[in-house]
Write an enzyme that holds these catalytic residues in place. Structure first.
Site, short mmCIF file in Angstrom:
data_model
loop_
_atom_site.label_atom_id
_atom_site.label_comp_id
_atom_site.label_asym_id
_atom_site.label_seq_id
_atom_site.Cartn_x
_atom_site.Cartn_y
_atom_site.Cartn_z
N ASP A 266 -4.87 -0.02 11.17
CA ASP A 266 -4.91 -0.35 9.77
C ASP A 266 -4.51 -1.83 9.66
O ASP A 266 -4.15 -2.47 10.65
CB ASP A 266 -3.98 0.57 8.96
CG ASP A 266 -4.40 0.62 7.49
OD1 ASP A 266 -4.09 1.62 6.82
OD2 ASP A 266 -5.04 -0.35 7.02
C1 GLC Z 1 -5.58 -1.08 3.71
C2 GLC Z 1 -5.64 0.43 3.76
C3 GLC Z 1 -6.83 0.98 4.49
C4 GLC Z 1 -8.01 0.05 4.28
C5 GLC Z 1 -7.69 -1.25 4.99
C6 GLC Z 1 -8.82 -2.28 4.83
O1 GLC Z 1 -4.28 -1.52 3.94
O2 GLC Z 1 -4.49 1.10 4.26
O3 GLC Z 1 -7.08 2.30 3.98
O4 GLC Z 1 -9.20 0.63 4.80
O5 GLC Z 1 -6.46 -1.80 4.57
O6 GLC Z 1 -8.94 -2.68 3.50
#
Ligand code: GLC
Length: 704
Positions: A266
């Site tokens: 993430d």
């Molecule tokens: C965010 C979220 C994730 C998302 C990623 C990209 O922090 O936790 O669900 O896909 O970053 O935006």
């Protein structure tokens, strides 16, 4: 699964790559406005994330677009080995055609519809230069304080698994290399929804049996459906952050399930291993994640910047780097990127926001709304000449989208009041009031009142956790004041989570939960309010009476002193009934259904057991019932839930019509994580129900 062509191509390419080029593939970059595009020419990025906003004003649209992706892809193809970029974006519940939030989609108990919606999202996103979405979000959620409960499928592993498989298939289709196929990303692996206190990013403690039987099943279903990627969760799970958890990322995901795609972290969650306190520095964080089985670093840069040095110092092997690169190249090859790295810019005008897509969005919104109360059959609104609709949502447009809709445009949405006017009968005069003062004044002259309340999408989604599930400030008072006028009163709630609307439900005649219903939510609501369509949604998550009841969910354990409102020394609160406000699976319709004649093909399950019941529409209008199958394993080597959903079917019956609804239970449907740690069944007695929700139904029993 891998095929020979993939492997031959991937290994041949890998053999030509320098270490720098390999590390480039493990690196995902967010091309903000200070983006140094030389990274692409030098092959130092394998993927771009949310490439919107970059180069805005330099002739590119402000969101994902084919031209923008093609521009960046051209730069990447100037690199030595011309390895194409994988463009990733959060396409969570629609791209330009915004569908209801995933929690609302789950309320429709209609995986087929979810698959269709995902397929539309894939067509629109790929037409806009996106080839990879960070969806479906599959986190089981038992705590509505958590803002991200909106993005998932609720509290149940069976429903969650059904939705997971459907959405992955909708995104990816049968051929990942097709131009309109979108690589799925099952997230956030795993246990993110167990963050303590419903506070995003907090740690979570999940026992092995609960991890296996509640939180993992939707992810396993996604892998079985062929999901190309997964995303690791931010969470510190039982003391080991998911991003560096080898048992999750390698032993279970690859060893047990045979997953051959790749795992992306993430946002900066690799670098955050330092904050978690398991890594001393960036190089240590990168090694921990890579060696756990985390393949691509989302935007922290620590893979690109430190793995080379760790290799030279003998702290990691080139084989560990190669394996991560191989997985990424495999998905890029399977997605057809080497053969077709560019997007045809002529697709978007044709493929975005088609009338068919809007019609599907409206149908989904209709099927997702849940009727919670309907005294005196107030709904559908009939026989009223002047109806007042009042509350902060009366002019809603983008507010109907819900969380995670970067490509939705408010101007695409018919304002709610206009949509209601378009669907209301000509004989009805609609008045609208956004403020409570005006509403309370107009109500005196109205024949009926509909309140349009709830929470703005800004209170929903990532890091939008709330400590009190009451309606937003001022709304509870508004309901009480309106109820005091004694007019026929309906409440419509827009929300991304269950809200504790206990006192409101007591004073209104009817209550309808509309969630955040998406681009066509206004028309769908009008069709339900005025009886053009009937509500058929069921709750995918338990509604608590108050915040203090959390956690509360249907598939609970019995305890040694089970709930018994009359009993002394029984599990309960002194100041609340032990039951939820509304249970999992609950939802009313405009008609009534009667269940009768539960029949089992045998009193013993050997291989398979057929269970059926007669369902009759005893009301005066057609309706759709979600018939649910629950079991209870009475005795286990571990304590077992008092109910587990094992099947559901949506059936539409005309007035007076009866239908025998059948389910087949097989031995594998009764498996669980036993005391010996094995996943299997245990002979014994079971109860079974065919039911309208998780608290009622026709009881039966059988032996295994
Ligand atoms: C965010 C979220 C994730 C998302 C990623 C990209 O922090 O936790 O669900 O896909 O970053 O935006």
């Amino acid at each position: 699964m891998s095929n020979k062509t993939d492997e031959t191509f991937v290994n041949q390419l890998l053999s030509q790559m320098t270490l720098e080029e390999k590390l480039g593939q493990l690196n995902q970059v967010n091309p903000g406005d200070r983006f140094d595009s030389s990274l692409l020419r030098e092959g130092k990025a394998g993927s771009l994330i949310n490439a919107s906003g970059a180069l805005t004003g330099q002739g590119f649209s402000d969101s994902g677009s084919a031209e923008l992706s093609n521009h960046f892809q051209q730069l990447a193809l100037e690199s030595r080995l011309k390895i194409p970029l994988l463009f990733g974006r959060d396409v969570i519940h629609g791209f330009r055609t915004v569908f209801p939030i995933p929690l609302a989609q789950a309320a429709a108990f209609n995986p087929h519809l979810a698959r269709q919606a995902a397929s539309v999202a894939a067509r629109e996103a790929t037409a806009s230069g996106i080839k990879w979405t960070f969806a479906p979000m599959l986190d089981i959620a038992r705590d509505p304080r958590w803002g991200r409960v909106a993005e998932g499928n609720g509290e149940d592993p069976f429903l969650g698994a059904q939705m997971a498989g459907a959405v992955v298939q909708g995104f990816q289709g049968d051929d990942l290399s097709a131009p309109d196929a979108l690589v799925a990303c099952a997230k956030h692996y795993v246990g993110y929804g167990a963050a303590e206190g419903g506070r995003d990013y907090e740690n979570g403690e999940i026992s092995e049996p609960t991890l296996r039987d509640i939180y993992l099943p939707p992810f396993r279903a996604a892998v079985q459906a062929g999901a190309g990627t997964l995303m690791s969760a931010f969470i510190d799970l039982n003391g080991i952050p998911a991003t560096a958890n080898r048992r999750l990322l390698t032993d279970i995901l690859r060893g047990e399930w045979g997953f051959d795609g790749f795992v992306v972290s993430d946002w900066e969650s690799v670098k955050e291993l330092i904050q978690h306190g398991v890594a001393e520095d960036e190089a240590h964080a990168a090694r921990l994640a890579l060696q756990a089985g985390l393949d691509m670093d989302m935007v922290s840069g620590v893979y690109l910047n430190t793995l080379g040095e760790s290799l030279q110092r003998g702290k990691i092997s080139i084989e560990e780097i190669d394996e991560a690169v191989r997985r990424i190249l495999r998905i890029k090859h399977r997605a057809g990127l080497f053969a077709q790295p560019f997007t045809d810019p002529l697709r978007a005008p044709r493929d975005l926001l088609t009338p068919e897509a809007r019609s599907l969005a409206r149908d989904f919104a209709r099927q997702s709304m849940v009727l919670l109360k309907n005294d005196r059959d107030l709904l559908p609104l009939k026989g009223f000449r002047r109806i007042l609709l009042a509350g902060p949502f009366v002019h809603a447009r983008g507010e109907l989208f819900g969380t995670w809709t970067p490509d939705g445009r408010a101007e695409d949405v018919t304002p709610l009041d206009e949509a209601l006017r378009q669907t209301a009968p000509n004989s009805v005069e609609l008045w609208f009031a956004e403020t409570s003062d005006l509403a309370l004044h107009l109500a005196h002259h109205a024949d009926a009142v509909v309140l349009l309340l709830g929470e703005h999408p800004a209170r929903s989604g990532e890091n939008c956790n709330i400590s009190d599930l009451s309606l937003p400030p001022g709304q509870a008072e508004f309901v009480q004041a309106m109820a005091a006028l004694g007019k026929p009163l309906a409440l419509v709630v827009f929300a991304g989570r269950p809200l504790a609307i206990t006192s409101q439900v007591q004073v209104v005649d009817a209550a309808l939960y509309a969630w955040h219903p998406g681009i066509e939510g206004g028309a769908a609501l009008g069709e339900i309010l005025f009886g053009i369509a009937s509500p058929s949604g069921r709750l995918p998550i338990t509604f608590p009476r108050a915040t203090g009841q959390i956690p509360i969910y249907y598939n609970r354990k019995n305890s040694g002193r089970p709930i018994n409102p009359q009993g002394e020394f029984r599990t309960r609160y002194l100041d609340l009934p032990p039951s939820p406000l509304f249970p999992f699976g609950f939802g009313l319709t405009y008609t009534r259904f009667e269940y009768s004649n539960l029949t089992l093909s045998s009193d013993t399950l050997r291989g398979a057991l057929a269970i059926s019941a007669e369902v009759t529409n005893i009301g005066a209008c057609a309706g759709t019932e979600v018939v649910q199958l629950y079991v209870r394993d009475l005795i286990g080597s571990l304590t077992r839930p008092i109910r587990e959903l094992k099947g559901f079917q949506r059936i539409t019956l005309q007035p007076g019509e009866s239908r025998r609804v059948s389910f087949t239970l097989r031995e594998e449907d009764l498996t669980f994580t036993r005391a010996d740690g094995a996943f299997g069944v245990e002979p014994g007695n079971f109860h079974v129900w065919i039911a309208p929700d998780s608290q009622s139904g026709l009881p039966g029993k059988f032996r295994l």
